[in-house]
Design a protein around this motif. Sequence first.
Motif, PDB file in Angstrom:
ATOM      1  N   PRO A  50      13.870  -3.938  77.841  1.00  0.00           N
ATOM      2  CA  PRO A  50      13.382  -2.607  79.011  1.00  0.00           C
ATOM      3  C   PRO A  50      12.652  -2.119  77.845  1.00  0.00           C
ATOM      4  CG  PRO A  50      15.483  -3.358  79.414  1.00  0.00           C
ATOM      5  CD  PRO A  50      15.229  -4.089  78.455  1.00  0.00           C
ATOM      6  N   TYR A  51      13.027  -1.485  76.660  1.00  0.00           N
ATOM      7  CA  TYR A  51      11.956  -0.952  75.149  1.00  0.00           C
ATOM      8  C   TYR A  51      10.829  -1.287  75.062  1.00  0.00           C
ATOM      9  CZ  TYR A  51      16.670   1.909  75.872  1.00  0.00           C
ATOM     10  OH  TYR A  51      17.775   3.081  76.488  1.00  0.00           O
ATOM     11  N   GLN A  52      10.437  -2.651  75.448  1.00  0.00           N
ATOM     12  CA  GLN A  52       9.144  -2.933  74.738  1.00  0.00           C
ATOM     13  C   GLN A  52       7.642  -2.130  75.252  1.00  0.00           C
ATOM     14  OE1 GLN A  52       9.639  -4.700  71.432  1.00  0.00           O
ATOM     15  NE2 GLN A  52       9.085  -6.291  72.735  1.00  0.00           N
ATOM     16  N   PRO A  53       7.277  -2.388  74.637  1.00  0.00           N
ATOM     17  CA  PRO A  53       6.335  -1.588  75.826  1.00  0.00           C
ATOM     18  C   PRO A  53       5.043  -2.882  76.275  1.00  0.00           C
ATOM     19  CG  PRO A  53       5.559  -1.652  73.131  1.00  0.00           C
ATOM     20  CD  PRO A  53       7.218  -2.052  73.745  1.00  0.00           C
ATOM     21  N   PRO A  54       4.909  -2.442  77.042  1.00  0.00           N
ATOM     22  CA  PRO A  54       4.003  -3.769  78.293  1.00  0.00           C
ATOM     23  C   PRO A  54       3.202  -4.276  77.663  1.00  0.00           C
ATOM     24  CG  PRO A  54       3.674  -1.528  79.191  1.00  0.00           C
ATOM     25  CD  PRO A  54       4.170  -1.609  77.860  1.00  0.00           C
ATOM     26  N   PRO A  55       2.688  -5.646  77.908  1.00  0.00           N
ATOM     27  CA  PRO A  55       1.772  -6.325  76.709  1.00  0.00           C
ATOM     28  C   PRO A  55       0.066  -5.874  77.343  1.00  0.00           C
ATOM     29  CG  PRO A  55       2.852  -7.741  78.677  1.00  0.00           C
ATOM     30  CD  PRO A  55       3.361  -6.179  78.564  1.00  0.00           C
ATOM     31  N   PRO A  56      -0.703  -5.518  76.400  1.00  0.00           N
ATOM     32  CA  PRO A  56      -1.967  -4.751  76.701  1.00  0.00           C
ATOM     33  C   PRO A  56      -2.605  -5.933  77.896  1.00  0.00           C
ATOM     34  CG  PRO A  56      -2.496  -5.733  74.517  1.00  0.00           C
ATOM     35  CD  PRO A  56      -1.365  -6.420  74.751  1.00  0.00           C
TER      36      PRO A  56
END
Length: 57
Positions: A50-56
């Motif tokens: 949940p704390y990971q930024p979304p992939p570009p």
Amino acid sequence: MDKFRSKIGLPSLLLDGDTGRFYHVSFALVARGDRNPLFTWEDTVRRPHPYQPPPPS
């Protein structure tokens, strides 16, 4: 930790149940010698932490 916070009226630091499970399980993964607990967790549940930024895009 979150249980103690709730008992004294402080808000949760966790976003949801998955986040709490990650922190609980990550200690076990590190203790068993897992080289990348985040990757192992994400591979097991088949979604990003949940704390990971979304992939570009």
